[in-house]
Scaffold this motif. Structure first.
Motif, mmCIF file in Angstrom:
data_model
loop_
_atom_site.group_PDB
_atom_site.id
_atom_site.type_symbol
_atom_site.label_atom_id
_atom_site.label_comp_id
_atom_site.label_asym_id
_atom_site.label_seq_id
_atom_site.Cartn_x
_atom_site.Cartn_y
_atom_site.Cartn_z
ATOM 1 N N GLY A 158 0.796 -1.223 0.000
ATOM 2 C CA GLY A 158 0.000 0.000 0.000
ATOM 3 C C GLY A 158 0.822 1.263 0.000
ATOM 4 O O GLY A 158 0.396 2.277 0.560
ATOM 5 N N GLY A 159 2.011 1.203 -0.615
ATOM 6 C CA GLY A 159 2.855 2.401 -0.623
ATOM 7 C C GLY A 159 3.303 2.806 0.767
ATOM 8 O O GLY A 159 3.477 3.992 1.056
ATOM 9 N N ALA B 258 2.106 1.169 8.352
ATOM 10 C CA ALA B 258 1.744 2.280 9.243
ATOM 11 C C ALA B 258 0.372 2.058 9.860
ATOM 12 O O ALA B 258 0.151 2.371 11.042
ATOM 13 N N ASN B 259 -0.542 1.499 9.077
ATOM 14 C CA ASN B 259 -1.867 1.187 9.625
ATOM 15 C C ASN B 259 -1.767 0.162 10.747
ATOM 16 O O ASN B 259 -2.428 0.286 11.792
ATOM 17 N N GLN B 260 -0.955 -0.872 10.541
ATOM 18 C CA GLN B 260 -0.782 -1.890 11.578
ATOM 19 C C GLN B 260 -0.173 -1.297 12.841
ATOM 20 O O GLN B 260 -0.556 -1.647 13.958
ATOM 21 N N GLY C 241 -4.870 12.807 2.205
ATOM 22 C CA GLY C 241 -6.138 12.193 2.577
ATOM 23 C C GLY C 241 -6.438 10.912 1.829
ATOM 24 O O GLY C 241 -7.593 10.598 1.537
ATOM 25 N N ASP C 242 -5.401 10.137 1.520
ATOM 26 C CA ASP C 242 -5.548 8.863 0.815
ATOM 27 C C ASP C 242 -6.493 7.942 1.594
ATOM 28 O O ASP C 242 -6.385 7.803 2.813
ATOM 29 N N ARG D 298 -5.132 4.773 7.614
ATOM 30 C CA ARG D 298 -5.871 4.585 8.870
ATOM 31 C C ARG D 298 -5.017 5.042 10.063
ATOM 32 O O ARG D 298 -5.330 4.721 11.206
ATOM 33 N N TYR D 299 -3.946 5.748 9.781
ATOM 34 C CA TYR D 299 -3.048 6.204 10.836
ATOM 35 C C TYR D 299 -3.090 7.727 10.933
ATOM 36 O O TYR D 299 -3.565 8.405 10.014
#
Length: 377
Positions: free
Chosen positions: A87-88, A93-95, A121-122, A126-127
């Protein structure tokens, strides 16, 4: 006699306490007693989440710092790098945002590729950078240059490029090339982006083959690969991006002291300092992409004493004799920002206001069909 001895002992104790206090104050901030002294990672395994695959620039940066920082943390723990690409860099980072524990045993290595989607704002993000505590920021620099065939000698001659066929080989409009593409636009340069490059190295090769006539490279790549072209009279440097001072203002890059930074270049072209939504957007992405390109973060809720322990550990790493020589190939000749200075840099990058954010999203969509969702702020 007994009373006299007690008095003497008391006086010596007071004198000793005073001497210790004076010595502590004179030893500098790192020697000051702090809550960080209560932190102990002895026997612990610290995990550095690396949201990139092995072998890349960010991974190299993280693996360089991990053992050095661990060595300086209280208790001398082991720090291991856990690669979670995808995811780039948003997947890792989300994890981290979801699972990291605020006890100092989880840290995140972030790069420009992690910050750009956040600022734009991609939908994959989720971070929240505002939840995290920065303890280290590593800058880099960059230089924009043109082919000598264009017939100009410096950025002061940009007016001569009106009507010429200008091309720039790019990885993508929302990649780090955003900084270059927007800078050229702000200088009223009508440049066609040729997309499909896998990296800036490919862009430079396209420049050398004459397929494009404008290029930008990070400091290390410019010095190693482009400076020889300059020396041969084949390339003309226009400006560096500059560096971010502790006052939040852009200053000349110490690696290129005779080259104007972007703000100076803008003033040369327009006769006034930049102060528009477009420039405010550019500055945010310049900081995220260059001035604070890589960073080390602790998760939301991490106690202040743990944040302080990390900041002090990083400061000790940087202060060690021989560090600059050891780090030159990985970090370049740039001052590392620690603790409060690192937090200031990332705060500056995240300062982008609603109007500037809306402008950059509209610009990317209308100019490059980026497909970004309009800002909801």
């Amino acid at each position: 006699m007994k009373k006299s001895n007690q008095t003497l002992i008391a006086n010596v104790a007071r004198s000793l306490r005073s001497s210790i206090a004076a010595a502590t104050l004179g030893a500098g901030a790192l020697a000051l007693p702090s809550a960080a002294l209560a932190v102990d990672f002895a026997g612990d395994r610290i995990e550095m989440v690396m949201p990139f695959k092995e072998g890349g620039g960010s991974d190299t940066w993280g693996r360089f710092y991990a053992p050095l920082v661990a060595e300086q943390l209280p208790g001398g723990p082991v720090m291991v790098v856990k690669n979670i690409p995808g995811g780039g860099s948003t997947s890792g980072a989300n994890q981290f945002q979801l699972r990291a524990k605020p006890d100092g045993r989880d840290v995140l290595a972030s790069s420009a590729s992690t910050m750009f989607p956040y600022i734009l704002g991609d939908s994959r993000v989720r971070y929240d950078y505002k939840d995290w505590a920065a303890v280290l920021a590593s800058p880099t620099g960059g230089v924009v240059y043109v082919s000598a065939d264009l017939g100009i000698d410096s950025v002061a001659d940009l007016a001569k490029l009106k009507g010429q066929d200008l091309k720039f080989a790019s990885q993508g409009a929302t990649s780090m090339d955003l900084v270059t593409l927007l800078a050229l636009d702000l200088l009223d340069m009508d440049v066609k982006a040729v997309f499909g490059m896998k990296g800036r190295g490919e862009g430079r090769l396209a420049f050398e083959r004459g397929e494009v006539n404008i290029d930008a490279q990070t400091t290390s790549a410019f010095i190693k690969k482009v400076q020889p072209l300059v020396d041969e009279g084949k390339a003309i440097p226009l400006f560096s991006y500059g560096v971010l001072g502790k006052d939040g203002k852009i200053k000349r890059d110490p690696n290129f002291p005779n080259l104007p930074h972007f703000v100076e270049a803008y003033e040369m072209v327009h006769g006034e300092a930049p102060n528009s939504e477009a420039f405010r957007a550019w500055k945010s992405f310049f900081i995220a992409g260059y001035a604070a390109q890589k960073g080390l973060f602790l998760p939301k809720g991490t106690p202040e004493e743990v944040v302080q322990a990390y900041s002090e550990a990083v400061a000790k790493v940087i202060a060690k004799p021989g560090f600059e020589t050891e780090a030159e190939d990985v970090l370049g000749n740039y001052e590392q920002a620690v603790g409060g200075d690192a937090q200031m840099m990332f705060a500056e990058a995240l300062k982008i206001d609603d109007a500037a954010k809306a402008w950059i999203i509209d610009w990317l969509n209308s100019r490059y069909s980026a497909g970004l969702e309009p800002s909801a702020d």
